[in-house]
Design an enzyme around this catalytic site. Structure first.
Site, PDB file in Angstrom:
ATOM      1  N   LYS A 126       0.776  -1.170  -0.107  1.00  0.00           N
ATOM      2  CA  LYS A 126       0.060  -0.193  -0.041  1.00  0.00           C
ATOM      3  C   LYS A 126       0.997   1.301   0.022  1.00  0.00           C
ATOM      4  O   LYS A 126       1.807   1.410   0.633  1.00  0.00           O
ATOM      5  CB  LYS A 126      -0.803   0.072   1.116  1.00  0.00           C
ATOM      6  CG  LYS A 126      -1.942   1.066   1.521  1.00  0.00           C
ATOM      7  CD  LYS A 126      -2.711   0.928   2.514  1.00  0.00           C
ATOM      8  CE  LYS A 126      -3.821   2.100   2.809  1.00  0.00           C
ATOM      9  NZ  LYS A 126      -4.402   1.686   4.160  1.00  0.00           N
ATOM     10  N   SER A 206      -9.486   1.687   3.370  1.00  0.00           N
ATOM     11  CA  SER A 206      -8.449   2.813   2.471  1.00  0.00           C
ATOM     12  C   SER A 206      -7.395   1.867   1.751  1.00  0.00           C
ATOM     13  O   SER A 206      -7.053   2.246   0.835  1.00  0.00           O
ATOM     14  CB  SER A 206      -7.878   3.720   3.353  1.00  0.00           C
ATOM     15  OG  SER A 206      -6.672   3.015   4.107  1.00  0.00           O
ATOM     16  N   SER A 230      -9.927  -0.524   7.440  1.00  0.00           N
ATOM     17  CA  SER A 230      -9.288  -0.165   6.257  1.00  0.00           C
ATOM     18  C   SER A 230      -8.396  -1.501   5.814  1.00  0.00           C
ATOM     19  O   SER A 230      -7.954  -1.613   4.659  1.00  0.00           O
ATOM     20  CB  SER A 230      -8.370   0.883   6.327  1.00  0.00           C
ATOM     21  OG  SER A 230      -9.211   2.066   6.597  1.00  0.00           O
TER      22      SER A 230
END
Length: 529
Positions: A126, A206, A230
């Site tokens: 990420k 996210s 997330s």
């Protein structure tokens, strides 16, 4: 009774994986019509493995006998990214050194000097995880200049374990902590990530890019981060596995923060074995040598699981949970219905605490990077850069965080103490009252339609107790509402990650709910599965 160690769990999962393989797609998935076939990538015949279903133990067995190389595997994933990612926009950039990393792993395999189960395995990160040789942006143009000076601690662990850093994934900008009504999976750097199952639906945030990339089989594993939901929501909504570890087991050094009191990075994969193996590398509780005897594959017999239904997610999701409970009971588990207490008070307390913590922690992080030096400069950057407003304009959370009381404020400290106490009691008391091994709940609603003007319409109450308490949670695929995946979220007590992963492996085996996405342009009619 003595709790099993991580080595014991991994050994058990290794044995089960090598004997039985990963969960395979349901037969009806291959026969269903109407979808857009995924673009051709590496030929399974050429590679000798199916990227959708192969596990890390199977890959390592192939690399050990010389029938597969990390270079070939990495090339296959790079080709697949090139072919498929333009459809879903999950990968921001690939690492130009990936094939050199793979070649180094191949040399270690040839000489018998491998570094463990992740040696030669392609991993996506990420893009809020620092990498010294790749940009780390948190999705914001404000950080799109020079890369960080050093790797995040977890990246150092992955490199030391021989993993191939394949690239960086898109995310909800600033991990969904900028606007009051954000659009999950959107960032100014990467645009909008789409859900591979139905392209006009949202991937959840996210860790949107990590979840979508895994659903599309663009890497073997990926790293996500979570403050509240997330990791597990993108896992559930993209039909993969996501593990939010107990707070503190994975170092947050070098990860763009929201709150040191709740933030953690964690592994995501298409199956529990790969998730557990990746956790064993990421965790500060390093994996010791494997035991001499391999225990049997984890079983559900005799396990007591509390089912927290959450009817607010709708009758179709509740039907998935009813079928899940039935299958777990058939496998020998006792399932009792529960409702953890204090949820309204947790919802009331959490957000104000995060505002104060974000101001403190983002200022400390920005001081280590080139660009805006603190939150006030970041707010001004967003006001003066139109590209930062191309999906939604708001930065209300930034502005409220700037005005929030400092973390030295007695009122803030009292609220955070109450929040920690109630969140832990909500799980501890429920588990003690019903003598539970874990609590299960729906991870996510069916994915909503992505809409910049409206923002998200998410309702995600199940992730909050474990996220606020710092306890582990694990999302495993449970079923579908029409074409849209729904996960089951498993929660356990503090630092019971090993037990939770073991239980998750048994749940995964029983539910057998994974199937490959079909990249449908929009949702049609159908029935829940």
């Amino acid at each position: 009774m003595r709790k099993p160690g991580l080595a014991t769990l991994v050994a058990a999962l290794l044995a089960g994986s090598l004997c039985a393989g990963a969960p395979r797609p349901r037969a009806d998935a291959a026969d269903a019509g109407g979808g857009t076939p995924s673009p051709p990538a590496a030929s399974p015949a050429e590679l000798g493995v199916d990227l959708d279903t192969v596990t890390i133990p199977e890959l390592q067995a192939r690399m050990a006998n010389g029938s597969l190389t990390s270079s070939a595997l990495t090339t296959a994933y790079l080709r697949r990214i090139k072919a498929i990612d333009p459809t879903i926009h999950a990968v921001l950039r690939t690492d130009p050194t990936a094939l050199r990393q793979a070649a180094a792993s191949d040399a270690r395999h040839r000489h018998g000097h491998t570094r463990g189960p992740l040696d030669g395995i392609p991993v996506l990160l990420k893009d809020n995880v620092n990498t010294r040789d790749l940009p780390t942006t948190a999705g914001s143009l404000a950080l799109a200049g020079s890369p960080p000076d050093t790797d995040a601690a977890l990246v150092t662990r992955l490199r030391d374990a021989g993993a191939v850093i394949l690239g960086k994934t898109n995310l909800s900008e600033w991990a969904n902590f900028r606007a009051a009504k954000p659009t999950s999976g959107w960032s100014a750097v990467g645009g909008q990530t789409d859900n591979p199952y139905v392209l006009d639906r949202n991937p959840c945030g996210s860790s949107a890019g990590s979840g979508a990339a895994l659903a599309a089989s663009l890497a073997q594993v990926a790293i996500g981060t979570e403050t509240d939901g997330s990791i597990v929501c993108p896992a559930g909504m993209n039909g993969v596995v996501g593990h939010k570890p107990s707070l503190g087991l994975v170092s947050q050094s070098g990860v763009v923060p929201i709150s040191a009191e709740q933030d953690t990075a964690g592994p995501m994969a298409r199956n529990v074995i790969d998730t557990a193996l990746t956790f064993s590398v990421l965790s500060d509780t390093a994996l010791p040598g494997g035991p001499a005897a391999l225990p049997k594959t984890p079983s559900l017999r005799g396990k007591r699981i509390g089912l927290w239904r959450l009817p607010s997610l709708g009758p179709e999701v509740d039907a998935v949970m009813t079928r899940t409970a039935k299958r777990l009971r058939t496998a020998g588990a006792e399932v009792v219905e529960v409702t953890p207490p204090y949820q309204d008070r947790l919802a009331e307390l959490e957000f104000p605490a995060l505002l104060s913590e974000f101001h403190r922690d983002i200022d400390a992080y920005l001081a280590t990077r080139k660009g805006p030096r603190d939150l006030s400069e970041l707010i001004e950057f967003n006001r003066t850069h139109p590209a930062e407003q191309s999906c939604f304009e708001g930065q209300e959370l930034f502005e409220r965080a700037l005005a929030a009381p400092p973390t030295t404020d007695p009122e803030y400290r009292a609220k955070r103490a109450e929040l920690k106490d109630l969140s832990r009691r909500s799980l501890d008391e429920t588990m003690a009252t019903h003598q539970l091994d874990a609590i299960a709940s729906p991870t996510n609603p069916p994915a909503w339609t992505t809409d910049c003007a409206r923002g998200d319409n998410d309702v995600l109450p199940s992730s909050t107790p474990a996220a606020v308490a710092g306890y582990p949670s694990l999302s495993v695929p449970a079923g579908f509402v029409d074409e849209l995946p729904v996960g089951v979220l498993l929660m356990a007590g503090d630092h019971e990650d090993t037990e939770l992963l073991s239980l998750g492996a048994a749940v995964e085996h029983r539910l057998h709910a994974w199937r490959a996405p079909r990249y449908l342009p929009s949702a049609g009619t159908g029935t829940s599965r």
